[in-house]
Design a protein around this motif. Sequence first.
Motif, PDB file in Angstrom:
ATOM      1  N   LEU A 115       0.823  -1.212   0.000  1.00 58.93           N
ATOM      2  CA  LEU A 115       0.000   0.000   0.000  1.00 58.93           C
ATOM      3  C   LEU A 115       0.856   1.261   0.000  1.00 58.93           C
ATOM      4  CD1 LEU A 115      -3.165   0.129  -0.021  1.00 58.93           C
ATOM      5  CD2 LEU A 115      -2.214  -2.101   0.523  1.00 58.93           C
ATOM      6  N   THR A 116       2.022   1.209   0.635  1.00 57.51           N
ATOM      7  CA  THR A 116       2.919   2.364   0.612  1.00 57.51           C
ATOM      8  C   THR A 116       3.437   2.611  -0.805  1.00 57.51           C
ATOM      9  OG1 THR A 116       3.574   2.021   2.914  1.00 57.51           O
ATOM     10  CG2 THR A 116       5.051   3.337   1.541  1.00 57.51           C
ATOM     11  N   GLU A 176       0.670   4.198  -2.698  1.00 57.10           N
ATOM     12  CA  GLU A 176       0.499   5.587  -2.286  1.00 57.10           C
ATOM     13  C   GLU A 176       1.531   6.489  -2.956  1.00 57.10           C
ATOM     14  OE1 GLU A 176      -0.772   9.046  -0.038  1.00 57.10           O
ATOM     15  OE2 GLU A 176      -1.613   7.365  -1.129  1.00 57.10           O
ATOM     16  N   ARG A 177       2.738   5.969  -3.155  1.00 53.48           N
ATOM     17  CA  ARG A 177       3.755   6.768  -3.868  1.00 53.48           C
ATOM     18  C   ARG A 177       3.313   7.048  -5.307  1.00 53.48           C
ATOM     19  NH1 ARG A 177       7.676   2.945  -1.927  1.00 53.48           N
ATOM     20  NH2 ARG A 177       8.522   3.589   0.101  1.00 53.48           N
ATOM     21  N   GLU A 194       0.826   9.812  -5.044  1.00 54.29           N
ATOM     22  CA  GLU A 194       1.462  11.095  -4.728  1.00 54.29           C
ATOM     23  C   GLU A 194       2.150  11.708  -5.945  1.00 54.29           C
ATOM     24  OE1 GLU A 194       4.017   9.990  -1.528  1.00 54.29           O
ATOM     25  OE2 GLU A 194       2.469  10.305   0.017  1.00 54.29           O
ATOM     26  N   GLN A 232      -2.909   3.452   7.589  1.00 53.59           N
ATOM     27  CA  GLN A 232      -3.479   4.783   7.344  1.00 53.59           C
ATOM     28  C   GLN A 232      -3.194   5.300   5.936  1.00 53.59           C
ATOM     29  OE1 GLN A 232      -2.382   7.413  10.574  1.00 53.59           O
ATOM     30  NE2 GLN A 232      -3.575   6.272  12.057  1.00 53.59           N
ATOM     31  N   VAL A 233      -3.346   4.398   4.963  1.00 51.54           N
ATOM     32  CA  VAL A 233      -3.264   4.801   3.558  1.00 51.54           C
ATOM     33  C   VAL A 233      -4.670   5.198   3.111  1.00 51.54           C
ATOM     34  CG1 VAL A 233      -2.841   3.978   1.219  1.00 51.54           C
ATOM     35  CG2 VAL A 233      -1.257   3.383   3.043  1.00 51.54           C
TER      36      VAL A 233
END
Length: 275
Positions: free
Chosen positions: A117-118, A121-122, A125, A150-151
């Motif tokens: 998920l990180t 998220e990148r 972004e 917390q994504v």
Amino acid sequence: MDAIETKGVSIPRLGLGTFRMPGLSAQPVVESALSLGYRHIDTAAMYENEAAVGTAIASSGIHRRELFVTTKVWHDQLAPEALQRSFAASLEKLKMDYVDLFLVHWPSADMDIAATLTAMERLREHGYARAIGVCNFNMPMIRRVVEEIQVPIAVHQIEYHPYLSQAPMLQYLRARGIALTAYAPLAQGRAASDPVLQSIGRKHNVSASQVAIAWLLCQEGVIAIPKAAKIESQTSNLSATAVNLDEEDLALIAAFPKDQRYVNPPFACDWTASV
């Protein structure tokens, strides 16, 4: 077309699903849907039709900003580097600079949810995906994504139709401004021959399938993406957005057994997990 606002994107509440339309077979289907007024197209790397979807969109003459395009990464590509490669390949096939929504298609037993998920998220972004989300997560997985990692996911896409309750999940998502996208909204064709749905349809001069779609779309926070290869079915599904079910109709559908899951591959998570 009504839309749902979630995490900075506006998603048309009725979309076109393209599962089991491999290769070039998807191109004329997407072309006809766009000509009818569909503006939400759902594809995935696993469907093997992203190139056909991209060609149909490119030849439609519709401005990219008017469309909402979703694609997904398969469950064997969830490590961050593999996910990025899969996403880049999807963009190339779609012939696009960005997608509107990028989803984890299925979780895997050995995935590092936080790392996956990180990485997604990148991509968000940096503008390559306007929004991100997941599919086929159970409640503990969703809670971890939202409350621990917390994504800011915009969508959870899951099987949902008149024969399968998603009440606890829907309640959780609504409270957090996350949309639920219903796949297999016609229960893989079963809704069309259901005598109760047919009876409700006669009352409104519509089909049983239109009743099933209308039932989903009358619920707050729900999006539906029925597959429709024929232009007649695409037109029928669009018309379902104008069907207004009454309390008697809703009570009849509420009485259906709500434990019928038709999409449950061997790699699916434990649907009964609730903690």
